[in-house]
Scaffold this motif. Structure first.
Motif, short mmCIF file in Angstrom:
data_model
loop_
_atom_site.label_atom_id
_atom_site.label_comp_id
_atom_site.label_asym_id
_atom_site.label_seq_id
_atom_site.Cartn_x
_atom_site.Cartn_y
_atom_site.Cartn_z
N ALA A 1 12.76 -5.52 -1.75
CA ALA A 1 13.83 -4.54 -1.53
C ALA A 1 13.44 -3.51 -0.48
N ARG A 2 12.14 -3.22 -0.37
CA ARG A 2 11.66 -2.24 0.61
C ARG A 2 11.17 -2.89 1.91
N ARG A 3 11.36 -4.20 2.00
CA ARG A 3 11.01 -4.98 3.21
C ARG A 3 9.54 -4.77 3.62
N ILE A 4 8.64 -4.82 2.64
CA ILE A 4 7.21 -4.66 2.88
C ILE A 4 6.71 -5.79 3.77
N ASN A 5 5.90 -5.44 4.78
CA ASN A 5 5.33 -6.48 5.66
C ASN A 5 3.80 -6.42 5.73
N VAL A 6 3.19 -5.49 4.99
CA VAL A 6 1.73 -5.43 4.88
C VAL A 6 1.38 -5.09 3.43
N PHE A 7 0.51 -5.90 2.84
CA PHE A 7 -0.02 -5.63 1.49
C PHE A 7 -1.48 -5.26 1.66
N HIS A 8 -1.81 -4.03 1.27
CA HIS A 8 -3.20 -3.59 1.36
C HIS A 8 -3.76 -3.46 -0.04
N PHE A 9 -4.65 -4.37 -0.41
CA PHE A 9 -5.34 -4.32 -1.70
C PHE A 9 -6.56 -3.44 -1.53
N HIS A 10 -6.54 -2.29 -2.17
CA HIS A 10 -7.72 -1.44 -2.09
C HIS A 10 -8.85 -2.04 -2.94
N HIS A 11 -8.48 -2.62 -4.06
CA HIS A 11 -9.41 -3.37 -4.91
C HIS A 11 -8.59 -4.47 -5.58
N PHE A 12 -9.25 -5.55 -5.96
CA PHE A 12 -8.57 -6.60 -6.71
C PHE A 12 -8.77 -6.43 -8.21
N VAL B 1 -7.53 -11.55 -7.89
CA VAL B 1 -7.55 -12.09 -6.52
C VAL B 1 -6.38 -13.03 -6.29
N ASN B 2 -5.87 -13.64 -7.35
CA ASN B 2 -4.73 -14.52 -7.19
C ASN B 2 -3.43 -13.75 -6.91
N ALA B 3 -3.43 -12.44 -7.13
CA ALA B 3 -2.26 -11.63 -6.77
C ALA B 3 -2.04 -11.66 -5.26
N ALA B 4 -3.12 -11.64 -4.50
CA ALA B 4 -2.99 -11.71 -3.04
C ALA B 4 -2.40 -13.05 -2.61
N ALA B 5 -2.87 -14.14 -3.23
CA ALA B 5 -2.33 -15.46 -2.90
C ALA B 5 -0.86 -15.56 -3.28
N TYR B 6 -0.50 -14.98 -4.42
CA TYR B 6 0.89 -15.00 -4.86
C TYR B 6 1.79 -14.26 -3.86
N LEU B 7 1.36 -13.06 -3.45
CA LEU B 7 2.17 -12.28 -2.51
C LEU B 7 2.22 -12.94 -1.13
N ARG B 8 1.13 -13.57 -0.73
CA ARG B 8 1.13 -14.29 0.55
C ARG B 8 2.16 -15.43 0.51
N ALA B 9 2.23 -16.13 -0.61
CA ALA B 9 3.19 -17.22 -0.74
C ALA B 9 4.63 -16.70 -0.79
N ARG B 10 4.82 -15.59 -1.46
CA ARG B 10 6.17 -15.03 -1.58
C ARG B 10 6.62 -14.34 -0.30
N PHE B 11 5.66 -13.80 0.49
CA PHE B 11 5.96 -13.12 1.75
C PHE B 11 5.14 -13.76 2.86
N PRO B 12 5.50 -14.96 3.30
CA PRO B 12 4.65 -15.70 4.25
C PRO B 12 4.44 -15.02 5.60
N LYS B 13 5.33 -14.12 5.99
CA LYS B 13 5.18 -13.45 7.29
C LYS B 13 4.44 -12.11 7.17
N ALA B 14 4.14 -11.70 5.96
CA ALA B 14 3.46 -10.42 5.75
C ALA B 14 1.96 -10.58 5.90
N ALA B 15 1.30 -9.48 6.28
CA ALA B 15 -0.16 -9.45 6.32
C ALA B 15 -0.66 -9.04 4.94
N VAL B 16 -1.72 -9.70 4.50
CA VAL B 16 -2.35 -9.37 3.22
C VAL B 16 -3.79 -8.98 3.53
#
Length: 151
Positions: A99-110, A115-130
């Motif tokens: 809804a907020r059109r996020i294009n960068v996910f910055h994990f300060h810590h996992f 760690v699978n949260a990053a893979a999940y978000l990468r799959a759901r937002f393939p054009k976003a940087a993780v």
């Protein structure tokens, strides 16, 4: 302003726990709000912090804490594997970010997020940087002006 729309994900929130990681993540979030089009912060409400579990109703996984700040109940985290099995929470995070059109996910810590949260978000937002790890511009997380001792 830049067209970056950032979600900062961190293992706690400084309103609940005053650790260095929480403070750095929140300061980064505050800075991103000033220089980017949008920034959101998702912090875990650790169950061992007194009162943290009372924040959530029995069916809630995520609550709004402040403007663009959210607290998460991270049930299902496996300390041994460093992964989560709480897919509904990840769906909730992704729905807000979509809804907020996020294009960068910055994990300060996992920690507590998995760690699978990053893979999940990468799959759901393939054009976003993780991204994960130290804040960009900080060599290996060392304090500015300080050198790491080797050997």
């Amino acid at each position: 302003m830049t067209s970056l729309r950032i979600a900062v994900l961190v293992h706690s929130h400084p309103a609940l726990k005053k650790g260095g990681g929480e403070i750095v993540a929140h300061r980064s979030f505050t800075h991103f709000r000033e220089v980017c089009d949008h920034a959101s912060l998702f912090g875990v409400a650790l169950p061992e912090v007194p009162g943290a579990t009372s924040i959530f109703a029995s069916d809630e996984r995520l609550v709004r804490y402040d403007e663009d700040e959210y607290l998460m109940s991270c049930q299902g985290y496996n300390n041994f594997l460093g992964t989560t099995s709480n897919w509904r929470l990840l769906d909730d995070i992704a729905d807000i970010c979509e809804a907020r059109r996020i294009n960068v996910f910055h994990f300060h810590h996992f920690f507590q997020l998995g760690v699978n949260a990053a893979a999940y978000l990468r799959a759901r937002f393939p054009k976003a940087a993780v991204k994960g790890g130290p804040i960009p511009g900080r060599r290996g997380g060392a304090k500015p002006g300080h050198r790491r001792q080797v050997g």
